[in-house]
Design a protein around this motif. Structure first.
Motif, mmCIF file in Angstrom:
data_model
loop_
_atom_site.group_PDB
_atom_site.id
_atom_site.type_symbol
_atom_site.label_atom_id
_atom_site.label_comp_id
_atom_site.label_asym_id
_atom_site.label_seq_id
_atom_site.Cartn_x
_atom_site.Cartn_y
_atom_site.Cartn_z
ATOM 1 N N PRO A 119 -7.260 -45.402 -56.273
ATOM 2 C CA PRO A 119 -6.712 -45.309 -55.335
ATOM 3 C C PRO A 119 -6.664 -45.525 -55.264
ATOM 4 O O PRO A 119 -5.981 -45.412 -56.125
ATOM 5 N N GLY A 120 -6.712 -44.633 -54.255
ATOM 6 C CA GLY A 120 -6.111 -44.604 -53.759
ATOM 7 C C GLY A 120 -6.292 -44.674 -53.189
ATOM 8 O O GLY A 120 -6.689 -44.564 -53.190
ATOM 9 N N PRO A 121 -5.171 -45.496 -52.874
ATOM 10 C CA PRO A 121 -5.508 -45.884 -51.944
ATOM 11 C C PRO A 121 -6.160 -45.226 -51.617
ATOM 12 O O PRO A 121 -5.943 -44.941 -52.133
ATOM 13 N N MET B 74 -7.795 -36.016 -45.530
ATOM 14 C CA MET B 74 -8.375 -36.655 -46.365
ATOM 15 C C MET B 74 -7.148 -37.384 -47.287
ATOM 16 O O MET B 74 -6.071 -36.795 -47.608
ATOM 17 N N GLY B 75 -7.302 -38.650 -47.728
ATOM 18 C CA GLY B 75 -6.529 -39.275 -48.483
ATOM 19 C C GLY B 75 -7.102 -39.474 -49.793
ATOM 20 O O GLY B 75 -8.292 -39.503 -49.987
ATOM 21 N N TYR B 76 -6.259 -39.060 -50.848
ATOM 22 C CA TYR B 76 -6.597 -39.137 -52.217
ATOM 23 C C TYR B 76 -5.728 -40.170 -52.721
ATOM 24 O O TYR B 76 -4.559 -40.354 -52.785
ATOM 25 N N GLY B 77 -6.327 -40.959 -53.565
ATOM 26 C CA GLY B 77 -5.846 -41.937 -54.630
ATOM 27 C C GLY B 77 -5.757 -41.507 -55.965
ATOM 28 O O GLY B 77 -6.468 -40.756 -56.511
ATOM 29 N N ASP C 144 -8.780 -42.764 -49.313
ATOM 30 C CA ASP C 144 -10.034 -42.424 -49.237
ATOM 31 C C ASP C 144 -10.973 -42.373 -50.479
ATOM 32 O O ASP C 144 -11.795 -43.107 -50.796
ATOM 33 N N VAL C 145 -10.542 -41.441 -51.340
ATOM 34 C CA VAL C 145 -11.315 -41.540 -52.451
ATOM 35 C C VAL C 145 -10.955 -41.839 -53.772
ATOM 36 O O VAL C 145 -9.692 -41.723 -54.013
ATOM 37 N N ALA C 146 -11.334 -43.004 -54.127
ATOM 38 C CA ALA C 146 -10.994 -43.734 -55.224
ATOM 39 C C ALA C 146 -10.770 -42.935 -56.517
ATOM 40 O O ALA C 146 -11.733 -42.739 -57.067
ATOM 41 N N GLN C 147 -10.452 -41.560 -57.027
ATOM 42 C CA GLN C 147 -9.153 -41.635 -57.683
ATOM 43 C C GLN C 147 -8.174 -41.656 -56.566
ATOM 44 O O GLN C 147 -7.786 -40.822 -55.947
ATOM 45 N N GLY C 148 -9.546 -41.791 -55.653
ATOM 46 C CA GLY C 148 -9.324 -41.467 -54.357
ATOM 47 C C GLY C 148 -9.742 -42.715 -53.496
ATOM 48 O O GLY C 148 -9.867 -43.665 -53.901
ATOM 49 N N GLU C 149 -9.719 -42.735 -52.216
ATOM 50 C CA GLU C 149 -9.621 -43.869 -51.419
ATOM 51 C C GLU C 149 -10.717 -43.708 -50.098
ATOM 52 O O GLU C 149 -10.672 -42.581 -49.739
ATOM 53 N N THR C 150 -11.356 -44.605 -49.771
ATOM 54 C CA THR C 150 -11.796 -44.682 -48.287
ATOM 55 C C THR C 150 -11.172 -45.753 -47.555
ATOM 56 O O THR C 150 -11.059 -47.037 -47.820
ATOM 57 N N TYR D 295 -10.576 -33.842 -58.029
ATOM 58 C CA TYR D 295 -10.413 -33.080 -56.686
ATOM 59 C C TYR D 295 -10.533 -31.458 -56.809
ATOM 60 O O TYR D 295 -10.704 -30.928 -55.845
ATOM 61 N N VAL D 296 -9.873 -30.886 -57.643
ATOM 62 C CA VAL D 296 -9.731 -29.561 -58.048
ATOM 63 C C VAL D 296 -10.472 -28.681 -58.779
ATOM 64 O O VAL D 296 -10.397 -27.634 -58.819
ATOM 65 N N GLN D 297 -11.157 -29.379 -59.708
ATOM 66 C CA GLN D 297 -11.824 -28.625 -60.812
ATOM 67 C C GLN D 297 -13.234 -28.048 -60.275
ATOM 68 O O GLN D 297 -13.881 -28.724 -59.489
ATOM 69 N N THR D 298 -13.573 -26.805 -60.671
ATOM 70 C CA THR D 298 -14.680 -26.192 -60.157
ATOM 71 C C THR D 298 -15.976 -27.226 -60.718
ATOM 72 O O THR D 298 -16.231 -27.674 -61.696
ATOM 73 N N GLY D 299 -16.572 -27.596 -59.683
ATOM 74 C CA GLY D 299 -18.021 -28.364 -59.736
ATOM 75 C C GLY D 299 -17.736 -29.630 -59.686
ATOM 76 O O GLY D 299 -18.656 -30.519 -59.588
#
Length: 560
Positions: free
Chosen positions: A30-32, A458-461, A34-40, A471-475
């Motif tokens: 993160p990111g920041p 949604m925030g993405y890190g 939200d979701v840590a590749q994303g970040e919360t 975030y975008v791969q199937t499954g």
């Protein structure tokens, strides 16, 4: 103006509590936010008290967080705040002080001659805090645990290039361990990938993003018991510069120095991560009660208040572009027509968000990548704001204007909440009705994962590496948009197989264009990162935020 040569004042209430884990996700740094590749990045009131730092005390560092850590489990860090705190306690093989620049940590060697087999040697002096040596078996155990489908993890895509995993980083069916991980000695091992990969990819994803866990602690447990174990919620054995002491839920986390740290005993003995909302963060800086903000979406000063801090004597405020961004996710099951999804984007005046809500301290996004990323394509521009075109596209697509869309909004990030209100208004302007549904962040993660929404904030890190499979791969378990697009999967696979920037850039440029054409996710904006800290702190937040803790054991406070 406030003077920073004043006494830090705190109360004295202390109590321990266990950490309540959030819903699982497959994320990266993160990111920041939200979701840590994303970040919360939900903010908290932080009304509780922490012990007092005595006047002139150079042994205690007070850090402001607007986002509570969501996990102390080294296999599971869906939020960037949890991962950031974990980095104080668990070391990775490599550290990354600058984007695309690596130094040794647990690894004393991380080399390859063919970009497919990677030889790793560990620091001979590296030990766990209980005296046991950090070994190659610990590294192998950690990688196999991440691949184990019975263990809750957010790191699957980090290891998905290793031989013996599927595209989500899960162990191949029928296998007991990863065929691509071989221990060759007490302090040495090799990692083999399915195909040749860019050295930078595996250095960041495996070398930097994966925190090594102690096999002699977690290896004795049943896989399904790890996430709720005491070792995961109140850990006690570490390889890093600091040790966990306690977590006072939504109030503070306390860390103490590891005097036997193999890279050198930390100069600062105690660190408190104080959890509070953005307004309180500013107030505490004005009162002289904090040494630094964590930054990176987890210690965020409200944009409108940055100028207040810039005027405080003895406080250093530095603005940098961010790798992270804010997006409107779309439930692609609900809206399978790309024309409808593109129409939504044309309805949004995203420049207004940057100019007004961010006060110009940020940028409109054209893709998943920001201007900080070397993989961002200058040839792909944001879709224009054109509400008339947006409504015409919806009408041509047979959109049902009688429905009311559910817009999921996590609380805590004030600008994001305000932007959600703008989105509601912009869609209303083209006769699309929207109901805002607010959630605390852990609840929103679960709602999004369950696809129980229509559109959402949604925030993405992001990592320096352009792989956005999480975030975008199937499954992928942080794929909260119901994406199952063979073209996206194919481009991601090709991107991973490139062994240089020159090979990979055109693939990710094609991915950016395709995702814009399909409008599977709406890129909104990226707000600047701010480093805020007292001028007598030696160390602190870097321009590349995610690598800021590479030298935390060397940070110090000058006497005041």
């Amino acid at each position: 103006m406030s003077n920073w040569k004043t006494r830090l004042k705190y109360g004295t209430t202390i109590f321990a509590s266990t950490l309540v884990l959030a819903a699982c996700g497959d994320s990266a740094v993160p990111g920041p936010d939200d979701v840590a590749q994303g970040e919360t990045d939900g903010e908290n009131d932080g009304e509780g008290a922490v012990p007092q730092a005595e006047e002139g005390d150079t042994s205690t560092l007070m850090v402001g967080l607007t986002n509570a850590p969501d996990s102390f489990n080294p296999f599971y860090a869906p939020g960037v705040s949890g991962k950031w705190i974990q980095r104080f306690m668990y070391d990775s093989l490599l550290v990354m002080p600058e984007a695309d620049s690596w130094d040794n940590a647990l690894a004393s060697k991380f080399d390859t001659t063919d970009n497919q087999t990677f030889e790793i040697e560990l620091n001979e002096e590296a030990n766990w805090t209980d005296g046991e040596p950090v070994t190659a078996d610990d590294v192998a155990f950690t990688l196999n645990a991440i691949a184990n489908p019975e263990i809750e993890t957010s790191l699957g895509t980090r290891i998905a290039m290793i031989e013996g995993t599927d595209d989500s980083g899960i162990l191949e069916e029928g296998a007991e361990s990863l065929s691509g991980v071989e221990v060759t000695g007490d302090k040495s091992l090799t990692i083999t990938t399915k195909t040749p990969v860019d050295l930078a990819l595996i250095q960041e994803f495996v070398g930097f993003d994966v925190l090594i866990a102690p096999e002699h602690i977690f290896g004795e447990m049943e896989p399904t018991e790890i996430s709720n174990s005491e070792a995961a919620t109140q850990p006690s054995v570490f390889s890093g510069p600091y040790k966990f002491v306690e977590y006072d839920n939504d109030n503070y986390v306390q860390l103490e120095a590891n005097p036997d740290y193999y890279r050198g005993a930390p100069k600062i003995e105690t660190i408190y991560g104080r959890i509070m909302n953005g307004t309180a963060l500013v107030t505490e800086f004005q009162a002289g009660n904090l040494h630094m903000a964590a930054g990176g979406g987890i210690g965020m000063v409200p944009i409108q208040d940055v100028s207040l801090l810039e005027d405080i004597e003895g406080l250093e405020v530095v603005e940098n572009p961010s790798f992270n961004g804010q997006y409107m996710i779309i439930n692609n099951d609900v809206f399978p027509d790309p024309e409808v999804r593109r129409a939504f984007i044309h309805a949004f005046d995203r420049q207004l968000t940057v100019d007004n809500l961010l006060e110009g301290r940020g940028e409109v996004l054209s893709s998943m990548y920001t201007s900080a990323s070397p993989y961002n394509s200058d040839d792909i521009q944001p879709l224009e704001y054109n509400p008339e075109l947006a409504k015409e596209m919806l009408e041509d697509a047979g959109f049902d204007f009688s429905q009311t869309l559910r817009l999921g909004v996590p609380t805590g990030n004030a600008i994001r909440e305000q932007n959600a209100n703008l989105i509601q208004q912009w869609l209303s302007d083209i006769d699309v009705q929207v109901e805002i549904q607010q959630y605390d962040f852990p609840t929103w993660l679960q709602v999004a994962q369950d696809l129980d929404y229509d559109i959402g904030m949604m925030g993405y890190g992001h990592t320096v590496d352009p792989n956005v499979a999480t975030y975008v791969q199937t499954g992928a378990t942080s794929n909260n948009s119901a994406l199952a697009d063979p073209k996206i999967d194919e481009l991601l696979e090709r991107g991973n197989e490139g062994t240089s920037f020159e090979e990979r850039f055109p693939i990710y440029e094609e991915l950016q264009q395709y995702m814009q054409d399909q409008a599977v996710i709406v890129p909104l904006y990226s707000d600047s990162q701010f480093s805020v800290q007292v001028d007598y702190l030696n160390g602190g937040i870097n321009k590349y935020w995610a690598g800021s803790l590479h030298d935390v054991h060397e940070w110090s406070l000058d006497p005041q």
